[in-house]
Design a protein around this motif. Structure first.
Motif, mmCIF file in Angstrom:
data_model
loop_
_atom_site.group_PDB
_atom_site.id
_atom_site.type_symbol
_atom_site.label_atom_id
_atom_site.label_comp_id
_atom_site.label_asym_id
_atom_site.label_seq_id
_atom_site.Cartn_x
_atom_site.Cartn_y
_atom_site.Cartn_z
ATOM 1 N N ILE A 19 -5.944 -3.999 -10.133
ATOM 2 C CA ILE A 19 -7.418 -3.644 -9.172
ATOM 3 C C ILE A 19 -6.816 -3.168 -7.447
ATOM 4 O O ILE A 19 -6.990 -2.156 -6.918
ATOM 5 C CB ILE A 19 -8.363 -4.382 -9.197
ATOM 6 N N SER A 20 -6.007 -4.169 -7.075
ATOM 7 C CA SER A 20 -5.441 -3.979 -5.681
ATOM 8 C C SER A 20 -4.569 -2.951 -5.692
ATOM 9 O O SER A 20 -4.761 -1.933 -4.703
ATOM 10 C CB SER A 20 -4.649 -5.323 -5.337
ATOM 11 N N GLY A 21 -3.835 -2.363 -6.483
ATOM 12 C CA GLY A 21 -3.054 -1.212 -6.462
ATOM 13 C C GLY A 21 -3.974 -0.193 -6.497
ATOM 14 O O GLY A 21 -3.745 0.914 -6.147
ATOM 15 N N LEU A 22 -5.102 -0.031 -7.271
ATOM 16 C CA LEU A 22 -5.994 1.126 -7.499
ATOM 17 C C LEU A 22 -6.515 1.089 -6.167
ATOM 18 O O LEU A 22 -6.879 2.451 -5.604
ATOM 19 C CB LEU A 22 -6.855 0.937 -8.585
ATOM 20 N N LYS A 23 -7.025 0.046 -5.538
ATOM 21 C CA LYS A 23 -7.884 0.157 -4.189
ATOM 22 C C LYS A 23 -6.552 1.150 -3.214
ATOM 23 O O LYS A 23 -7.340 1.578 -2.191
ATOM 24 C CB LYS A 23 -8.189 -1.011 -3.660
ATOM 25 N N GLU A 24 -5.344 0.601 -3.231
ATOM 26 C CA GLU A 24 -4.420 0.953 -2.131
ATOM 27 C C GLU A 24 -4.321 2.862 -2.542
ATOM 28 O O GLU A 24 -3.978 3.554 -1.753
ATOM 29 C CB GLU A 24 -3.238 0.199 -2.420
ATOM 30 N N TYR A 25 -4.383 2.813 -3.684
ATOM 31 C CA TYR A 25 -3.959 4.419 -4.245
ATOM 32 C C TYR A 25 -5.384 5.148 -3.800
ATOM 33 O O TYR A 25 -5.228 6.197 -3.139
ATOM 34 C CB TYR A 25 -3.940 4.238 -5.888
ATOM 35 N N LEU A 26 -6.382 4.717 -4.010
ATOM 36 C CA LEU A 26 -7.497 5.418 -3.188
ATOM 37 C C LEU A 26 -7.601 5.514 -1.879
ATOM 38 O O LEU A 26 -7.910 6.618 -1.375
ATOM 39 C CB LEU A 26 -8.983 4.483 -3.748
ATOM 40 N N GLU A 27 -7.043 4.583 -1.123
ATOM 41 C CA GLU A 27 -7.189 4.385 0.138
ATOM 42 C C GLU A 27 -5.992 5.165 1.127
ATOM 43 O O GLU A 27 -6.226 6.043 1.966
ATOM 44 C CB GLU A 27 -7.250 3.111 0.881
ATOM 45 N N SER A 28 -4.817 5.327 0.310
ATOM 46 C CA SER A 28 -3.780 6.006 0.647
ATOM 47 C C SER A 28 -3.275 7.048 0.235
ATOM 48 O O SER A 28 -2.412 8.072 0.739
ATOM 49 C CB SER A 28 -2.451 4.977 1.137
ATOM 50 N N GLY A 29 -3.698 7.223 -1.083
ATOM 51 C CA GLY A 29 -3.019 8.351 -2.152
ATOM 52 C C GLY A 29 -1.770 8.201 -2.592
ATOM 53 O O GLY A 29 -1.204 8.893 -3.346
ATOM 54 N N ASP A 30 -1.251 6.753 -2.272
ATOM 55 C CA ASP A 30 0.112 6.391 -2.947
ATOM 56 C C ASP A 30 -0.280 5.718 -4.186
ATOM 57 O O ASP A 30 -0.728 4.565 -3.993
ATOM 58 C CB ASP A 30 0.859 5.695 -1.937
ATOM 59 N N SER A 31 0.555 6.225 -5.217
ATOM 60 C CA SER A 31 0.034 5.419 -6.676
ATOM 61 C C SER A 31 1.314 4.340 -6.974
ATOM 62 O O SER A 31 1.049 3.749 -7.998
ATOM 63 C CB SER A 31 0.098 6.458 -7.665
ATOM 64 N N LYS A 32 2.142 4.211 -6.164
ATOM 65 C CA LYS A 32 3.361 3.387 -6.380
ATOM 66 C C LYS A 32 2.887 1.793 -6.738
ATOM 67 O O LYS A 32 3.417 1.353 -7.887
ATOM 68 C CB LYS A 32 4.532 3.179 -5.264
ATOM 69 N N SER A 33 2.006 1.309 -6.001
ATOM 70 C CA SER A 33 1.768 0.182 -6.109
ATOM 71 C C SER A 33 0.805 0.015 -7.478
ATOM 72 O O SER A 33 0.999 -1.152 -8.234
ATOM 73 C CB SER A 33 0.774 -0.608 -5.007
ATOM 74 N N TRP A 34 0.064 0.750 -7.912
ATOM 75 C CA TRP A 34 -0.716 0.805 -9.127
ATOM 76 C C TRP A 34 0.191 0.997 -10.331
ATOM 77 O O TRP A 34 0.066 0.127 -11.334
ATOM 78 C CB TRP A 34 -1.837 1.822 -9.153
ATOM 79 N N THR A 35 0.921 1.893 -10.077
ATOM 80 C CA THR A 35 1.796 2.080 -11.493
ATOM 81 C C THR A 35 2.811 0.907 -11.614
ATOM 82 O O THR A 35 2.813 0.751 -12.960
ATOM 83 C CB THR A 35 2.752 3.343 -11.144
ATOM 84 N N GLU A 36 2.993 0.192 -10.712
ATOM 85 C CA GLU A 36 4.090 -1.005 -10.891
ATOM 86 C C GLU A 36 3.055 -2.150 -11.417
ATOM 87 O O GLU A 36 3.580 -2.802 -12.383
ATOM 88 C CB GLU A 36 4.603 -1.178 -9.712
ATOM 89 N N SER A 37 1.983 -2.284 -11.126
ATOM 90 C CA SER A 37 1.111 -3.338 -11.310
ATOM 91 C C SER A 37 0.466 -3.147 -12.700
ATOM 92 O O SER A 37 0.460 -4.015 -13.648
ATOM 93 C CB SER A 37 0.127 -3.569 -10.389
ATOM 94 N N ARG A 38 0.236 -2.112 -12.788
ATOM 95 C CA ARG A 38 -0.272 -1.572 -14.300
ATOM 96 C C ARG A 38 0.944 -1.734 -15.437
ATOM 97 O O ARG A 38 0.626 -2.156 -16.291
ATOM 98 C CB ARG A 38 -0.454 -0.031 -14.343
ATOM 99 N N LYS A 39 2.126 -1.457 -15.180
ATOM 100 C CA LYS A 39 2.927 -1.717 -16.023
ATOM 101 C C LYS A 39 3.191 -3.161 -16.435
ATOM 102 O O LYS A 39 3.611 -3.456 -17.457
ATOM 103 C CB LYS A 39 4.458 -1.096 -15.439
ATOM 104 N N GLN A 40 3.222 -3.804 -15.372
ATOM 105 C CA GLN A 40 3.295 -5.295 -15.462
ATOM 106 C C GLN A 40 2.184 -6.053 -16.328
ATOM 107 O O GLN A 40 2.341 -6.743 -17.192
ATOM 108 C CB GLN A 40 3.361 -6.399 -14.131
ATOM 109 N N LYS A 41 0.946 -5.307 -16.207
ATOM 110 C CA LYS A 41 -0.240 -5.929 -17.064
ATOM 111 C C LYS A 41 -0.275 -5.336 -18.473
ATOM 112 O O LYS A 41 -0.318 -5.851 -19.408
ATOM 113 C CB LYS A 41 -1.419 -5.185 -16.478
#
Length: 296
Positions: free
Chosen positions: A181-203
């Motif tokens: 969720i934190s990665g998705l919020k960062e993606y929404l705010e910055s347009g950078d998907s890196k944090s989301w893709t990494e956290s999603r893979k771990q989940k």
């Protein structure tokens, strides 16, 4: 693919203390709000979505009233339970709702102004009506009896429900979900998907290990919940923002049950619509929100 499209508040289908009244028509407050919501330009919330197309059935226990194009028709309830939902009928999708007074008791709107309570009721109607839009766009009919979807997938859905209970009790999974969720919020705010893709893979890696051969069942239904309920929550939130004239930013925390997928799905739809400009969602379930986010 057949699936459940229902928004059952706090898991209650039978409401303790619900008085089976014999109203002669829709009560004045509910009727006022139904009329107001049907005059909203929902096409501005989601292109192609017109709430005026769908009948609204207000349930008073042993009878209900259908509101459509200003007309009110008294009829017997189609469902044997009290629920907020959208169902498919021979004449098209229909929204099933409760009177404003009963819904207010369930959702605990204490401390809010009258206008805020009215906006919440109307936003919930819009959420449910959007499920009617989904039914039309998916090409799949939905039949519900006793609050349960009647489909070939019913046994599989029961398996999913048990899997969800198991992982809901896993504290490590809570953290992994919150990280995504934190990665998705960062993606929404910055347009950078890196944090989301990494956290999603771990989940996802953890889910695969946790469920083993049953992972695909869990994934299928969580993807479906995110797509259907996440997009409906997104529409609901946009409606609240318009009505209250301030951005609606509900808190997003791990909760047990399906509700967390409304939240994560809503964020993903928001990114698709506001960052990527993706509006043509396929509600048949043939593609997930994650696949859309990764591919575009």
């Amino acid at each position: 693919m057949k699936y459940k499209i229902a928004y059952i508040i706090l898991g209650i289908l039978l409401i303790v203390g619900y008085v089976k009244t014999r109203e002669n028509t829709i009560d004045k407050q509910t009727l006022k709000l139904l009329d107001e919501v049907r005059h909203m330009e929902t096409n501005e919330i989601w292109e192609g979505f017109d709430i005026k197309k769908y009948p609204l059935d207000v349930n008073y226990g042993n009878l209900e009233y259908r509101y459509m194009d200003g007309d009110i028709i008294k009829k017997s309830p189609d469902l044997q339970v009290l629920a907020l939902t959208a169902i498919s009928t021979a004449t098209g999708p229909v929204v099933k709702v409760l009177p404003e007074s009963e819904l207010r008791k369930i959702t605990d709107m204490g401390g809010l102004s009258q206008s805020e309570r009215d906006a919440i009721y109307k936003s919930i109607l819009i959420h449910e009506a959007f499920h009617c839009y989904q039914i039309e766009k998916s090409g799949n009919g939905v039949q519900i009896e006793n609050g349960v979807i009647v489909s070939a997938d019913l046994d599989e859905y029961k398996i999913y429900a048990e899997l969800l209970k198991r992982i809901d009790n896993d504290v490590k999974y809570h953290k992994l979900w919150n990280n995504e969720i934190s990665g998705l919020k960062e993606y929404l705010e910055s347009g950078d998907s890196k944090s989301w893709t990494e956290s999603r893979k771990q989940k996802v890696d953890y889910e695969k290990k946790f469920f083993g051969s049953e992972y695909n069942v869990y994934k299928k239904w969580t993807d479906m919940k995110e797509l259907l309920e996440g997009s409906a929550r997104y529409v609901e939130n946009k409606a609240l923002t318009i009505m209250n004239q301030k951005k609606n930013e509900p808190s997003i925390n791990y909760v047990k049950g399906d509700a967390k997928f409304y939240q994560s799905g809503c964020l993903k739809v928001q990114i698709l619509n506001e960052i990527k400009g993706w509006k043509d969602l396929d509600f048949s379930g043939s593609i997930s929100l994650d696949e859309l986010l990764i591919s575009k």
